[in-house]
Structures are given as C-alpha cells and as structure tokens.
Write an enzyme that holds these catalytic residues in place. Structure first.
Site, mmCIF file in Angstrom:
data_model
loop_
_atom_site.group_PDB
_atom_site.id
_atom_site.type_symbol
_atom_site.label_atom_id
_atom_site.label_comp_id
_atom_site.label_asym_id
_atom_site.label_seq_id
_atom_site.Cartn_x
_atom_site.Cartn_y
_atom_site.Cartn_z
ATOM 1 N N ASP A 293 0.831 -1.203 0.000
ATOM 2 C CA ASP A 293 0.000 0.000 0.000
ATOM 3 C C ASP A 293 0.869 1.258 0.000
ATOM 4 O O ASP A 293 1.963 1.268 0.561
ATOM 5 C CB ASP A 293 -0.897 -0.027 1.244
ATOM 6 C CG ASP A 293 -2.048 0.960 1.130
ATOM 7 O OD1 ASP A 293 -2.401 1.349 0.003
ATOM 8 O OD2 ASP A 293 -2.599 1.334 2.190
ATOM 9 N N HIS B 213 2.361 2.808 -9.017
ATOM 10 C CA HIS B 213 2.209 1.358 -9.204
ATOM 11 C C HIS B 213 3.421 0.803 -9.957
ATOM 12 O O HIS B 213 3.959 -0.244 -9.605
ATOM 13 C CB HIS B 213 0.930 1.032 -9.981
ATOM 14 C CG HIS B 213 -0.312 1.496 -9.286
ATOM 15 N ND1 HIS B 213 -0.525 1.293 -7.945
ATOM 16 C CD2 HIS B 213 -1.412 2.169 -9.744
ATOM 17 C CE1 HIS B 213 -1.702 1.816 -7.601
ATOM 18 N NE2 HIS B 213 -2.254 2.361 -8.676
ATOM 19 N N LEU C 51 9.797 -21.484 -3.503
ATOM 20 C CA LEU C 51 8.959 -20.430 -2.904
ATOM 21 C C LEU C 51 7.613 -20.413 -3.627
ATOM 22 O O LEU C 51 7.567 -20.370 -4.855
ATOM 23 C CB LEU C 51 9.637 -19.059 -3.085
ATOM 24 C CG LEU C 51 8.781 -17.823 -2.756
ATOM 25 C CD1 LEU C 51 8.504 -17.722 -1.251
ATOM 26 C CD2 LEU C 51 9.465 -16.531 -3.230
#
Ligand code: IPE
Ligand code: IPE
Ligand code: MG
Length: 243
Positions: free
Chosen positions: A18, A35, A131
């Site tokens: 955020d 972004h 992962l």
C-alpha cells in the site's frame, strides 16, 4: 537490533502493498507511476524471501473493492499485472518460484489475455517448490469465504456431505488455495493499520507489522527487519504463558 534466527523463519508472509498513490503524489506524478515503481519493491522482496528461505509469500495486488477507482487506473492495473508476469515469469521459474493466483478470477471484467497469462504462469511453474508466490488478484476475503460457504451448502443440499461434517478443517479445504498454510506474518506498508479484506480466515493467528514506508520504498532489508520483529513476538495461539 537483534540478529535474525535462520531457524525461525515465518513460513507464510502476507504483503499488503500500500502507498503507491501517495508515493506518486508526493512527486507530482500520476498514481499509475506509483504502481509502476512498486514493481521493483515487490521483486526485491521476492528475492529477499528466497534468501531468507520463506516458503510462502502472498502479495495483495488488486482487491475486489479496487474496481471503484477511476477507469484509467483500473485499466492500468489490469494491464500492468499482466505485463509484469510476461516480463518476469521466466526468471521467476528459473529461480524455483511457483506462482499461484487467488481471487475471483472468473470475473468478466478481467481481460481474457490477463487471465490467460495467469494460467500460463501457474502451469509453467507448477513443478517448482522453492517459494510459493501467491498473487491475490481481484481478491476479497469475504468473497472467498462466501464462495466456500456456497459450495459447501450445495454439497450438503445434494447429500454429498453432511452438515455435521462441517468444521474448520473441512471449511478450509474449500478456500481458493487449500494447500496454503496459515499466515504467520502480515506486513502492510504505508502506515495504515487495517486488513482491507485480505486473508481474514488465514490471518487468524498472524503477527502484524505496519511500517510507515510507502510501498515503492520497501525492499528486502525491510522484510528482514519485519522477520526480526516477528521473531521477538510471543505467539500463544490461545495457550497460556510459561510452562
Ligand atoms: C496500493 O497502493 C496498490 C493497490 C491498491 C493496487 P495504493 O494505490 O492504494 O496507494 P495509496 O494508498 O492511494 O497511496
Ligand atoms: C488494499 O489497499 C488493496 C491492495 C493493496 C491491493 P487499498 O489501498 O485498496 O485499501 P484501503 O482502501 O486503503 O483500505
Ligand atoms: Mg491504498
């Protein structure tokens, strides 16, 4: 600061990335530039997770509520989430990363080419296990839980399962990614202290860290700091302190 204990690494870390818009605003740039700048932060954090040996990393990249933003921003985010997969998936695959996508992916507002890219990335990396990198895309935890309840209700109505069998374990098996372990640590950048509909069920006993860092400024050193902070917490899971 305490040293990191390599034997007590959180198994599943959630990232609520955020602050992209505020990062851009502070520079007089459009929100979309924030972004774009957040991409490097995300993949530095992925590298940091590989270094630390974190097994599961879930990144919240678009919420079921984010459709309420301006059409231009939504369009950018749809394109951007696809584009970064196109550019990054081969190197992620080479690093042993397995990609998953959770959310309401059947939503017709998601462009078909975007959905296809997510399917291809999932298939391409299905054999990896170093992962698990999960993108929560068009994700809303309340929608996930409601969808699980609807499927369970249908099975109960058709007699496939009995209502007496419904417990936490069975319910979990109807979530988007049943093999996903519970969250150990949730990091939300930007200084906000809320979940915003992120993995409500899975975060039942998670530890939280809320650094006042805007997402594009986040990196693997912050992740390391979060893990050290996590290792200093006492997790009780409802039990009592001490022997
Ligand atoms: C997070 O940054 C990215 C997404 C929600 C897609 P924001 O866009 O929410 O940035 P702020 O919170 O407005 O600064
Ligand atoms: C949460 O951030 C969603 C993602 C990070 C994708 P928001 O910026 O949308 O959350 P609110 O509106 O501040 O709660
Ligand atoms: Mg925000």
């Amino acid at each position: 600061m305490a040293d990191l204990d390599p034997t007590r690494i959180p198994r599943h870390v959630g990232l609520i990335l955020d602050g992209n818009g505020r990062w851009a605003n502070a520079r007089g740039l459009p929100r979309t530039a924030g972004h774009a700048a957040g991409e490097a932060a995300l993949f530095d954090t992925v590298e940091g997770s590989l270094e630390l040996g974190i097994e599961w990393l879930t990144a919240y990249t678009f919420s079921t509520e984010n459709w309420s933003r301006d059409a231009d921003e939504v369009e950018f985010l749809m394109w951007f989430n696809q584009d970064l997969l196109t550019r990054r998936r081969d190197s992620l695959a080479d690093q042993g990363v397995r990609m998953h996508f959770i959310g309401d992916l059947a939503d017709r507002r998601i462009p078909d080419h975007n959905r296809k890219e997510m399917e291809e990335a999932t298939e391409l990396t299905a054999g990896n296990e170093r992962l698990h990198l999960v993108f929560a895309f068009n994700y809303g935890s309340q929608r996930e839980i409601a969808a699980a309840a609807a499927t369970i209700a249908k099975r109960a109505a058709s007699g496939e399962l009995s209502p007496t069998e419904i417990d936490e374990k069975l319910f979990s098996s109807f979530l988007y990614l049943p093999e996903m372990p519970p969250l150990d640590l949730v990091i939300r950048s930007s200084g906000e202290h809320r979940l915003s509909n992120f993995l409500l069920w899975q975060a039942a006993y998670a530890e939280f860290w809320f650094p006042g860092i805007l997402w594009p400024d986040f990196n693997r050193d912050h992740l390391r700091q979060a893990v050290i902070e996590y290792q200093g917490r006492e997790r009780r899971f409802g039990g009592a302190d001490g022997p």
